[in-house]
Scaffold this motif. Structure first.
Motif, PDB file in Angstrom:
ATOM      1  N   UNK A 101      58.807  51.667  25.217  1.00  9.70           N
ATOM      2  CA  UNK A 101      57.998  51.787  26.285  1.00  9.70           C
ATOM      3  C   UNK A 101      57.352  50.349  26.737  1.00  9.70           C
ATOM      4  N   UNK A 102      57.416  49.426  25.862  1.00  8.43           N
ATOM      5  CA  UNK A 102      56.996  47.832  26.435  1.00  8.43           C
ATOM      6  C   UNK A 102      57.562  47.123  25.576  1.00  8.43           C
ATOM      7  N   UNK A 103      57.306  45.911  26.112  1.00  5.00           N
ATOM      8  CA  UNK A 103      57.738  44.710  25.417  1.00  5.00           C
ATOM      9  C   UNK A 103      56.462  43.683  24.749  1.00  5.00           C
ATOM     10  N   UNK A 104      56.568  43.677  23.717  1.00  5.38           N
ATOM     11  CA  UNK A 104      55.212  42.706  23.059  1.00  5.38           C
ATOM     12  C   UNK A 104      55.518  41.326  22.848  1.00  5.38           C
ATOM     13  N   UNK A 105      54.470  40.431  23.236  1.00  3.62           N
ATOM     14  CA  UNK A 105      54.708  38.997  23.102  1.00  3.62           C
ATOM     15  C   UNK A 105      53.320  38.583  22.422  1.00  3.62           C
ATOM     16  N   UNK A 106      53.690  37.869  21.271  1.00 11.38           N
ATOM     17  CA  UNK A 106      52.419  37.200  20.514  1.00 11.38           C
ATOM     18  C   UNK A 106      51.708  35.853  21.256  1.00 11.38           C
ATOM     19  N   UNK A 107      50.374  36.132  21.500  1.00  9.74           N
ATOM     20  CA  UNK A 107      49.638  35.064  21.971  1.00  9.74           C
ATOM     21  C   UNK A 107      50.028  33.807  21.502  1.00  9.74           C
ATOM     22  N   UNK A 108      50.254  33.593  20.077  1.00  9.48           N
ATOM     23  CA  UNK A 108      50.477  32.188  19.442  1.00  9.48           C
ATOM     24  C   UNK A 108      51.810  31.937  19.792  1.00  9.48           C
ATOM     25  N   UNK A 109      52.539  32.729  20.093  1.00  8.41           N
ATOM     26  CA  UNK A 109      54.163  32.033  20.410  1.00  8.41           C
ATOM     27  C   UNK A 109      54.571  31.991  22.041  1.00  8.41           C
ATOM     28  N   UNK A 110      53.329  32.360  22.893  1.00  9.94           N
ATOM     29  CA  UNK A 110      53.454  32.483  24.206  1.00  9.94           C
ATOM     30  C   UNK A 110      53.220  31.297  25.092  1.00  9.94           C
ATOM     31  N   UNK A 130      40.394  39.027  29.664  1.00  9.28           N
ATOM     32  CA  UNK A 130      41.506  38.173  28.807  1.00  9.28           C
ATOM     33  C   UNK A 130      41.600  36.780  29.155  1.00  9.28           C
ATOM     34  N   UNK A 131      40.639  35.759  28.849  1.00  9.51           N
ATOM     35  CA  UNK A 131      40.805  34.452  29.454  1.00  9.51           C
ATOM     36  C   UNK A 131      42.120  33.772  29.239  1.00  9.51           C
ATOM     37  N   UNK A 132      42.597  33.808  28.129  1.00  3.38           N
ATOM     38  CA  UNK A 132      43.886  33.092  27.543  1.00  3.38           C
ATOM     39  C   UNK A 132      45.283  33.611  28.285  1.00  3.38           C
ATOM     40  N   UNK A 133      45.305  34.879  28.455  1.00  5.29           N
ATOM     41  CA  UNK A 133      46.212  35.635  29.346  1.00  5.29           C
ATOM     42  C   UNK A 133      45.883  35.206  30.717  1.00  5.29           C
ATOM     43  N   UNK A 134      44.642  35.200  31.378  1.00  7.32           N
ATOM     44  CA  UNK A 134      44.386  34.779  32.721  1.00  7.32           C
ATOM     45  C   UNK A 134      45.143  33.346  32.790  1.00  7.32           C
ATOM     46  N   UNK A 135      44.801  32.512  32.153  1.00  3.14           N
ATOM     47  CA  UNK A 135      45.438  30.937  32.171  1.00  3.14           C
ATOM     48  C   UNK A 135      47.001  31.200  32.500  1.00  3.14           C
ATOM     49  N   UNK A 136      47.452  31.805  31.211  1.00  2.58           N
ATOM     50  CA  UNK A 136      48.955  31.870  31.233  1.00  2.58           C
ATOM     51  C   UNK A 136      49.713  32.413  32.508  1.00  2.58           C
ATOM     52  N   UNK A 137      48.927  33.435  32.982  1.00  2.00           N
ATOM     53  CA  UNK A 137      49.386  34.054  34.184  1.00  2.00           C
ATOM     54  C   UNK A 137      49.187  33.247  35.482  1.00  2.00           C
TER      55      UNK A 137
END
Length: 357
Positions: free
Chosen positions: A300-309, A197-204
């Motif tokens: 069980x989890x927290x969801x965050x939308x990529x568009x708002x992250x 997940x390249x977009x998530x990788x960058x944010x991390x």
């Protein structure tokens, strides 16, 4: 010939989400003669031939709209149906199992045209278009999430959960990690499923400094498609394209940051790992958001939308959770409550009932 083993053709192709449940099922049917149906140049060509004979057919999915390419794809579909019919007849197969995707179409049509039973496993909370279309044709549709049944009103639905790889159910889940992570430190595990997940990788990577300052370690599974995968260096940060012993890693994790593909969620549930989920926004019909909703609505989890992250939002949500050990413990318990640890056994029993009666 009365005692000849039952011959089953498994049609599963493409990603780990399609292949791992099918392999887990196959391992629960040791008395069956199993062959595989796949597509050239996909993940099955790496995973399957070591264990089962692999037949491949040329088939592809429909894109949006109808044009010349659609006519070509229809032609390929017709040829692939004929090819699967030939494979089924020549191999004297007694049934077909599929985990969906575009390979399921020719597999289901060919099997039903020969009067053979078909069991279809749908791992997502929102069944895909292929499942919704072909589900009523099948002898049974096995569901990974109970909520999926409402989208398949004409199918014979059976809730079994989604099978996980054997490593999640044996001693490996408690095996020591061969990674340089001190005992007792908080650990974030970041992974994007079998495709990364390249977009998530960058944010991390942008968020990580704040976590390091708080004493947190990060194991970041970047996939093999991220050109900046090696760009961050820190003694508390381990970046790998993949890691084989995911069971032990998720068991050790204090928190996971993940996409919400059905396979990843199943593994998180079995391990009882609390998670921040970031659904892949371009998944077909946004089905990853439906999967994430099952976990979020149960706590069980927290969801965050990529568009708002943003970096700040991700940093703060992680730090807030890691400063709330009781909340993390509750999330882990809720995740375990979603898990169906004996899913592979339940699915194997369903296959036996359908094919042997």
């Amino acid at each position: 010939m009365a005692n000849a083993p039952i011959r089953l053709l498994i049609a599963a192709s493409g990603t780990g989400g399609h292949l791992f449940p099918a392999i887990a099922l196959a391992q629960k049917l040791p008395d069956y003669q199993i062959e595989w149906l796949g597509v050239p140049d996909r993940l099955e060509t790496q995973l399957v031939p070591k264990q089962y004979p692999l037949n491949t057919i040329a088939v592809e999915g429909f894109q949006q709209g109808f044009g010349l390419s659609s006519i070509r794809i229809l032609g390929k579909l017709a040829l692939s149906i004929l090819e699967v019919r030939r494979i089924l007849k020549q191999g004297n197969f007694q049934g077909v199992f599929t985990t969906g995707g575009y390979i399921a179409g020719p597999a289901v049509i060919a099997a039903r045209s020969l009067g053979l039973p078909v069991v279809f496993h749908e791992s997502n909370a929102l069944p895909g278009k292929v499942t919704r279309f072909f589900g009523p044709w099948c002898s049974a549709v096995a569901l990974g999430f109970e909520v999926a049944a409402k989208y398949l009103p004409r199918a014979k639905n059976v809730y079994v959960g989604t099978p996980v790889r054997a490593q999640f159910l044996d001693g490996a889940i408690n095996a020591p990690l061969d990674l340089a992570i001190p005992d007792g430190v908080p650990l974030i595990v970041v992974f994007g499923g079998s495709q990364g997940a390249v977009a998530v990788n960058k944010l991390v990577r942008e968020s990580a400094k704040a976590w390091f300052d708080a004493g947190i370690y990060v194991v970041h599974l970047t996939g093999d498609r991220d050109p900046e995968a090696d760009s961050l260096k820190h003694p508390q940060y381990i970046a790998l394209p993949f890691y084989n012993n995911m069971a032990a890693l998720l068991q050790r994790a204090t928190l996971a940051i993940s996409r919400s593909g059905a396979g990843s969620l199943t593994e998180l549930a079995v391990c009882g790992t609390p998670a921040i989920l970031i659904p892949y926004p371009f998944a077909a019909e946004d089905h990853q958001s439906y999967n994430a909703d099952v976990f979020t609505s149960s706590g069980a989890a927290l969801t965050l939308k990529q568009s708002e992250l943003t970096t700040e939002v991700l940093q703060n949500n992680v730090l807030n959770l890691l400063q709330s050990p009781q909340e993390l413990a509750n999330m882990g318990e809720k995740a375990k409550a979603i898990a169906v640890p004996d899913s592979a056994e339940k699915l194997a029993q369903l296959v036996r009932e359908v094919i042997e009666t």
